[in-house]
Write an enzyme that holds these catalytic residues in place. Sequence first.
Site, PDB file in Angstrom:
ATOM      1  CB  CYS A 249      42.793 -53.562 -13.346  1.00 47.09           C
ATOM      2  SG  CYS A 249      43.596 -55.175 -13.407  1.00 47.09           S
TER       3      CYS A 249
ATOM      4  NE  ARG B 119      40.793 -54.838 -10.039  1.00 42.82           N
ATOM      5  CZ  ARG B 119      40.919 -53.754  -9.273  1.00 42.82           C
ATOM      6  NH1 ARG B 119      39.851 -53.180  -8.750  1.00 42.82           N
ATOM      7  NH2 ARG B 119      42.098 -53.242  -9.034  1.00 42.82           N
TER       8      ARG B 119
END
Lengths: 299, 146
Positions: free
Chosen positions: A248, A253
């Site tokens: 990410c 994430r």
Amino acid sequence: MSVEFDTSSPKFAEYSEPGRLVTGDWLQARLGQPGLVVVESDEDVLLYETGHISGAVKIDWHTELNDPVVRDYVDGAGFARLLSSKGISRDDTVVIYGDKNNWWAAYALWVFSLFGHEDVRLLDGGRDKWIAEDRPLTTDPSTPPATDYPVVDRDDSTLRAYKDDVLAHLGSPLIDVRSPEEYDGSRTSAPAYPEEGALRAGHIPTAKSVPWARAVAEDGGFKSRAELDAIYRDEVGLADGDEIVAYCRIGERSSHTWFVLQHLLGFEKVRNYDGSWTEWGSAVRVPIATGAEPGEIPG
Amino acid sequence: MTAHVLPNSLAEIRDEFLELPEADRLLLLLEFANELPPMPPEYDGHPELAERVVECQSPVYIIVDLDADGLVAMHATAPKEAPTTRGFAGILVQGITGLTPDEVLAIPDDFPQSIGLTRAVSPLRISGMSGMLRRAKRQVAARLAA
């Protein structure tokens, strides 16, 4: 000492490792049980202070899991010091929860896994679901007695990918979990607002875009096994035995997606590229693709 | 070019933080978060009037205006799930409101780095406060030019 798995949820039973998740009911009934340590890990460094699950200790991703100087995680001695100060023993069951659908909780779980802490689980739905279910929070400080967590070398070889690993990986499944705007390189900012974090926009060539939130159900927990299989196997085309890298912007994430692939869907060779776009998008002469298509492997 | 001068209001806030041991500074920041006043009714529900501080990870919006006496009034709104950001906003709202525009423009840009929170909060998070301060100063400059 570890604690039995949560076998109460039919949803969990479908996952490849049902024991990696616990429900609010399960956790609330076991707070204070010897062998169980609850850890809160949030994006917001103050959120824990506003109220936390009774007895939970706070671990901050930025100030505690990262090395203060080098862009890296703490080493074995640092991790041992940290966990000892939090009252965590090597054989404890650790249940982590946090804000933002457990991004940082999943990040912390992944770092625990680099050090081989065996029994580490997530509270499904994290902090928001706990609150939505009207479960209690407290501002009473948690002061567990210090433990003697052993110094264990961090193993970066199986769960972590470096930039050069990703260059060598091109052609094998690569998952970009950022927003579509970050992926296609269109995200711009107004004049005089410097775009922070990376010098170039776009994605790693051949990476497929699967924003992390697609794995999240309406109640904030993870989607069911069937829904996740429909996304990651049927739509994206991941298959058993694949070597997969997720990334990410800084690796938080993608820890969430890593957790889904590794622990819920049973892929065995999944690595998180924590350097992610803040490294790739600023590195000199690495290939970049823009637009909505994955792009070709550079010749 | 305005010389950089830290106004007394912000200097007092800085000193309050620096007098505390590092671990307690977070709790003081939480007090500022809790004390952040709500948006005044004329702005409430009008996000188009406010400017988003994109340097912050959570959605925070600020409006900086001049009152009838030409003094600066800063307003900010941030979700309660983002107490750190609310705390940053609370410091600036308390420290900036009531100053003259020139005093605001003279605030040193490194004020957020000077209040002893960098290690407890992390440099990355502090940069959100720097973005908020830069945007507040730019809004003041725009009000003066209008």
